[in-house]
Write a protein that holds these residues in place. Structure first.
Motif, PDB file in Angstrom:
ATOM      1  N   PRO A   1       1.043  -0.861  -0.147  1.00 25.53           N
ATOM      2  CA  PRO A   1      -0.323  -0.108   0.164  1.00 25.53           C
ATOM      3  C   PRO A   1       1.234   0.929  -0.136  1.00 25.53           C
ATOM      4  O   PRO A   1       0.685   2.125  -0.741  1.00 25.53           O
ATOM      5  N   PHE A   2       2.146   1.431   1.041  1.00 30.10           N
ATOM      6  CA  PHE A   2       2.897   2.218   0.722  1.00 30.10           C
ATOM      7  C   PHE A   2       3.455   2.520  -0.324  1.00 30.10           C
ATOM      8  O   PHE A   2       3.229   3.948  -1.500  1.00 30.10           O
ATOM      9  N   TRP A   3       3.917   1.618  -1.564  1.00 35.42           N
ATOM     10  CA  TRP A   3       4.524   2.318  -2.383  1.00 35.42           C
ATOM     11  C   TRP A   3       3.357   2.725  -3.755  1.00 35.42           C
ATOM     12  O   TRP A   3       3.963   3.383  -4.058  1.00 35.42           O
ATOM     13  N   LEU A   4       1.610   1.420  -3.456  1.00 39.57           N
ATOM     14  CA  LEU A   4       1.283   2.284  -4.236  1.00 39.57           C
ATOM     15  C   LEU A   4       1.331   4.458  -4.462  1.00 39.57           C
ATOM     16  O   LEU A   4       0.845   4.702  -5.244  1.00 39.57           O
ATOM     17  N   ALA A   5       1.263   4.205  -3.044  1.00 39.61           N
ATOM     18  CA  ALA A   5       0.813   5.713  -2.897  1.00 39.61           C
ATOM     19  C   ALA A   5       2.116   6.511  -3.197  1.00 39.61           C
ATOM     20  O   ALA A   5       1.651   7.512  -3.780  1.00 39.61           O
ATOM     21  N   VAL A   6       3.156   6.186  -2.861  1.00 39.83           N
ATOM     22  CA  VAL A   6       4.469   6.760  -3.422  1.00 39.83           C
ATOM     23  C   VAL A   6       4.352   6.780  -5.673  1.00 39.83           C
ATOM     24  O   VAL A   6       4.294   7.858  -6.206  1.00 39.83           O
ATOM     25  N   VAL A   7       3.360   5.507  -5.504  1.00 38.45           N
ATOM     26  CA  VAL A   7       3.289   5.102  -7.750  1.00 38.45           C
ATOM     27  C   VAL A   7       2.212   7.020  -7.912  1.00 38.45           C
ATOM     28  O   VAL A   7       2.456   7.667  -8.572  1.00 38.45           O
ATOM     29  N   GLY A   8       1.043   7.285  -7.097  1.00 34.53           N
ATOM     30  CA  GLY A   8       0.483   7.896  -7.503  1.00 34.53           C
ATOM     31  C   GLY A   8       0.880   9.736  -6.913  1.00 34.53           C
ATOM     32  O   GLY A   8       0.568   9.961  -7.456  1.00 34.53           O
ATOM     33  N   PHE A   9       1.877   9.569  -5.991  1.00 30.69           N
ATOM     34  CA  PHE A   9       1.582  10.161  -5.407  1.00 30.69           C
ATOM     35  C   PHE A   9       2.971  10.805  -6.588  1.00 30.69           C
ATOM     36  O   PHE A   9       3.287  12.550  -7.383  1.00 30.69           O
ATOM     37  N   THR A  10       3.754  10.660  -7.384  1.00 22.68           N
ATOM     38  CA  THR A  10       5.278  11.270  -8.144  1.00 22.68           C
ATOM     39  C   THR A  10       4.068  10.685  -9.741  1.00 22.68           C
ATOM     40  O   THR A  10       4.351  11.600 -10.367  1.00 22.68           O
ATOM     41  N   TRP A  11       3.566  10.236  -9.394  1.00 22.65           N
ATOM     42  CA  TRP A  11       2.769  10.350 -10.936  1.00 22.65           C
ATOM     43  C   TRP A  11       1.932  11.475 -11.067  1.00 22.65           C
ATOM     44  O   TRP A  11       1.764  12.456 -11.674  1.00 22.65           O
ATOM     45  N   CYS A  12       1.286  12.072  -9.778  1.00 30.28           N
ATOM     46  CA  CYS A  12       0.499  13.001  -9.713  1.00 30.28           C
ATOM     47  C   CYS A  12       1.555  14.836  -9.624  1.00 30.28           C
ATOM     48  O   CYS A  12       1.122  15.187 -10.528  1.00 30.28           O
ATOM     49  N   PHE A  13       2.659  13.948  -9.153  1.00 25.51           N
ATOM     50  CA  PHE A  13       3.912  15.353  -9.847  1.00 25.51           C
ATOM     51  C   PHE A  13       4.122  15.369 -11.015  1.00 25.51           C
ATOM     52  O   PHE A  13       4.241  16.474 -11.407  1.00 25.51           O
ATOM     53  N   HIS A  14       4.370  14.896 -11.648  1.00 24.01           N
ATOM     54  CA  HIS A  14       4.636  14.506 -12.799  1.00 24.01           C
ATOM     55  C   HIS A  14       3.124  14.897 -13.659  1.00 24.01           C
ATOM     56  O   HIS A  14       3.468  16.007 -14.455  1.00 24.01           O
ATOM     57  N   LEU A  15       1.773  14.952 -13.419  1.00 20.77           N
ATOM     58  CA  LEU A  15       0.962  15.353 -14.463  1.00 20.77           C
ATOM     59  C   LEU A  15       0.817  16.691 -13.826  1.00 20.77           C
ATOM     60  O   LEU A  15       0.492  17.273 -14.770  1.00 20.77           O
ATOM     61  N   THR A  16       0.995  16.753 -13.262  1.00 24.27           N
ATOM     62  CA  THR A  16       0.616  18.580 -12.885  1.00 24.27           C
ATOM     63  C   THR A  16       1.698  19.624 -12.880  1.00 24.27           C
ATOM     64  O   THR A  16       1.579  20.576 -13.848  1.00 24.27           O
ATOM     65  N   PHE A  17       3.540  18.784 -12.680  1.00 18.81           N
ATOM     66  CA  PHE A  17       4.080  20.648 -13.804  1.00 18.81           C
ATOM     67  C   PHE A  17       4.024  20.493 -15.149  1.00 18.81           C
ATOM     68  O   PHE A  17       4.706  20.717 -15.665  1.00 18.81           O
ATOM     69  N   THR A  18       3.715  18.501 -16.117  1.00 14.55           N
ATOM     70  CA  THR A  18       4.127  18.663 -16.870  1.00 14.55           C
ATOM     71  C   THR A  18       2.736  19.744 -17.171  1.00 14.55           C
ATOM     72  O   THR A  18       3.101  20.004 -18.834  1.00 14.55           O
ATOM     73  N   ALA A  19       1.796  20.070 -17.319  1.00 14.65           N
ATOM     74  CA  ALA A  19       0.329  20.472 -17.204  1.00 14.65           C
ATOM     75  C   ALA A  19       0.867  21.690 -17.153  1.00 14.65           C
ATOM     76  O   ALA A  19       0.616  22.532 -18.328  1.00 14.65           O
ATOM     77  N   THR A  20       1.724  22.435 -16.287  1.00 17.00           N
ATOM     78  CA  THR A  20       1.744  23.756 -16.231  1.00 17.00           C
ATOM     79  C   THR A  20       2.892  24.206 -17.298  1.00 17.00           C
ATOM     80  O   THR A  20       2.884  24.891 -17.335  1.00 17.00           O
ATOM     81  N   THR A  21       3.613  23.577 -17.218  1.00 15.70           N
ATOM     82  CA  THR A  21       4.716  23.162 -18.201  1.00 15.70           C
ATOM     83  C   THR A  21       4.320  23.774 -19.985  1.00 15.70           C
ATOM     84  O   THR A  21       4.908  24.625 -20.383  1.00 15.70           O
ATOM     85  N   LEU A  22       4.059  22.822 -20.332  1.00 14.77           N
ATOM     86  CA  LEU A  22       3.204  22.631 -21.708  1.00 14.77           C
ATOM     87  C   LEU A  22       2.063  24.724 -21.802  1.00 14.77           C
ATOM     88  O   LEU A  22       2.395  24.558 -22.813  1.00 14.77           O
ATOM     89  N   LEU A  23       1.758  25.335 -20.651  1.00 11.82           N
ATOM     90  CA  LEU A  23       1.585  26.432 -20.917  1.00 11.82           C
ATOM     91  C   LEU A  23       1.982  27.291 -20.843  1.00 11.82           C
ATOM     92  O   LEU A  23       0.941  28.605 -20.571  1.00 11.82           O
ATOM     93  N   GLN A  24       3.302  26.706 -20.651  1.00  6.73           N
ATOM     94  CA  GLN A  24       4.681  27.567 -20.966  1.00  6.73           C
ATOM     95  C   GLN A  24       5.674  27.941 -21.866  1.00  6.73           C
ATOM     96  O   GLN A  24       5.044  26.804 -22.865  1.00  6.73           O
ATOM     97  N   HIS A  25       5.824  28.598 -22.839  1.00 10.43           N
ATOM     98  CA  HIS A  25       6.573  28.499 -24.048  1.00 10.43           C
ATOM     99  C   HIS A  25       7.711  27.743 -23.523  1.00 10.43           C
ATOM    100  O   HIS A  25       8.332  27.759 -22.590  1.00 10.43           O
ATOM    101  N   GLN A  26       7.680  26.579 -24.435  1.00  9.81           N
ATOM    102  CA  GLN A  26       8.529  25.812 -24.775  1.00  9.81           C
ATOM    103  C   GLN A  26       9.724  25.031 -26.008  1.00  9.81           C
ATOM    104  O   GLN A  26       8.747  24.912 -27.362  1.00  9.81           O
ATOM    105  N   PRO A  27      10.293  25.254 -26.223  1.00 11.46           N
ATOM    106  CA  PRO A  27      11.727  25.310 -27.457  1.00 11.46           C
ATOM    107  C   PRO A  27      11.141  23.919 -27.371  1.00 11.46           C
ATOM    108  O   PRO A  27      11.339  23.137 -28.627  1.00 11.46           O
ATOM    109  N   ASP A  28      11.484  22.782 -26.949  1.00 10.07           N
ATOM    110  CA  ASP A  28      10.577  20.715 -27.925  1.00 10.07           C
ATOM    111  C   ASP A  28       9.672  20.969 -27.899  1.00 10.07           C
ATOM    112  O   ASP A  28       9.779  20.230 -28.849  1.00 10.07           O
ATOM    113  N   ILE A  29       8.391  22.203 -27.240  1.00 11.95           N
ATOM    114  CA  ILE A  29       7.351  21.800 -28.434  1.00 11.95           C
ATOM    115  C   ILE A  29       7.524  21.919 -30.218  1.00 11.95           C
ATOM    116  O   ILE A  29       6.942  21.648 -30.897  1.00 11.95           O
ATOM    117  N   ARG A  30       7.593  23.460 -29.612  1.00 15.40           N
ATOM    118  CA  ARG A  30       7.952  24.415 -30.888  1.00 15.40           C
ATOM    119  C   ARG A  30       8.663  23.618 -32.087  1.00 15.40           C
ATOM    120  O   ARG A  30       8.261  23.599 -33.292  1.00 15.40           O
TER     121      ARG A  30
END
Length: 233
Positions: free
Chosen positions: A139-168
Motif C-alpha cells: 500500500p505504501f508503494w502504491l501511494a508513492v506511485v500515485g504521488f509521483t505520478w500526480c507530480f509528473h502530471l501537474t508539472f507537465t500541465a503547467t509546463t506546457l502552458l508556458q513557452h517550450q522550445p521542445d514543443i516548438r
C-alpha cells in the motif's frame, strides 16, 4: 519538409488519441470491485497518493527545482538509451539544460510523458523485493506511485502552458498529440496494475476503438470529398 511530415503525423495521431481515451473510459467501466460499493484496495492507495500530491501542489510552495531535475535527467536518460553522449547537466529553480550529442522527437518530448520519479519508485520496489519481503508494504508503494505520478502530471500541465522550445521544435500538433496519447496510455496501464482489467483486455479495447475511430475518419473524409465534388466539379 520535416515539419510538414510531423504535421501529418500529428493529424494521424488524433484518431488514436480519441481511441485511447475511449479505451480508458471503457476500461474504467469494466472494473469489477471486490464487493458491491467497494473500491479495490490497491486503487484506493494509488488514488490516495495522487490526491495527496494534488493537495500539496496547490497549497504549498512548488518544488520547481525537483521537477527541473527530473525533466533534464529524462532528456539525458532517453538520449543515453539511444546512444547519445550526455554532458553539462544544469539545474536551477529558473530552468535547466543538458547537452545531448544527438536529438529526436522522443528525446525532446520524453519529459512530458515519461514519469521519471514514478519509474524510479517502481524500480526501487522491485529491486528491494529481491532481498526483502515487501508484500506488507505494498500500500505504501502504491501511494508513492500515485504521488509521483500526480507530480509528473501537474508539472507537465503547467509546463506546457508556458513557452517550450521542445514543443516548438517538433510542432505543436504532433507534440501535444503524442504527449496526450502517451499519458492516456499510462493511465490505462496503472488501471491494469491495480484493478481487475487485464493488459490483454486493454490492448483489445485499443484495437477495437482505433478501428472505429479510423472508420469514422474515413467515412467523414469520403462524405467531405463527395460533397466537394458535387459542388465544385
Amino acid at each position: 519538409m520535416v515539419r510538414f511530415l510531423k504535421l501529418l503525423a500529428g493529424l494521424g495521431l488524433l484518431p488514436v488519441c480519441v481511441a485511447a481515451t475511449w479505451s480508458v473510459v471503457r476500461l474504467v467501466q469494466s472494473i469489477q470491485p471486490p464487493a458491491a460499493g467497494q473500491v479495490p484496495a490497491a486503487a484506493a492507495w494509488l488514488v490516495g497518493g495522487f490526491l495527496l500530491w494534488l493537495f500539496l501542489f496547490f497549497v504549498t510552495p512548488r518544488p520547481v527545482r525537483t521537477y527541473v531535475l527530473a525533466h533534464e535527467l529524462t532528456h539525458a536518460l532517453w538520449g543515453w538509451v539511444m546512444g547519445a553522449r550526455v554532458s553539462r547537466l544544469r539545474v536551477s529553480a529558473r530552468g535547466g539544460s543538458v547537452h545531448v550529442s544527438k536529438n529526436n522527437f522522443l528525446i525532446s518530448l520524453a519529459p512530458y510523458f515519461f514519469p521519471l520519479y514514478t519509474v524510479l519508485a517502481i524500480a526501487a520496489y522491485y529491486l528491494l523485493s529481491v532481498f526483502f519481503d515487501l508484500r506488507a508494504y505494498e500500500p505504501f508503494w502504491l501511494a508513492v506511485v500515485g504521488f509521483t505520478w500526480c507530480f509528473h502530471l501537474t508539472f507537465t500541465a503547467t509546463t506546457l502552458l508556458q513557452h517550450q522550445p521542445d514543443i516548438r521544435q517538433n510542432g505543436r500538433l504532433f507534440s501535444y498529440a503524442l504527449i496526450y496519447l502517451m499519458n492516456v496510455l499510462g493511465i490505462g496501464l496503472w488501471i491494469v496494475l491495480v484493478a481487475s482489467p487485464t493488459l490483454q483486455g486493454f490492448a483489445s479495447l485499443l484495437v477495437d476503438e482505433s478501428a472505429r475511430a479510423w472508420q469514422l475518419c474515413a467515412g467523414g473524409a469520403a462524405r467531405t470529398w463527395a460533397a466537394a465534388r458535387s459542388r465544385y466539379l
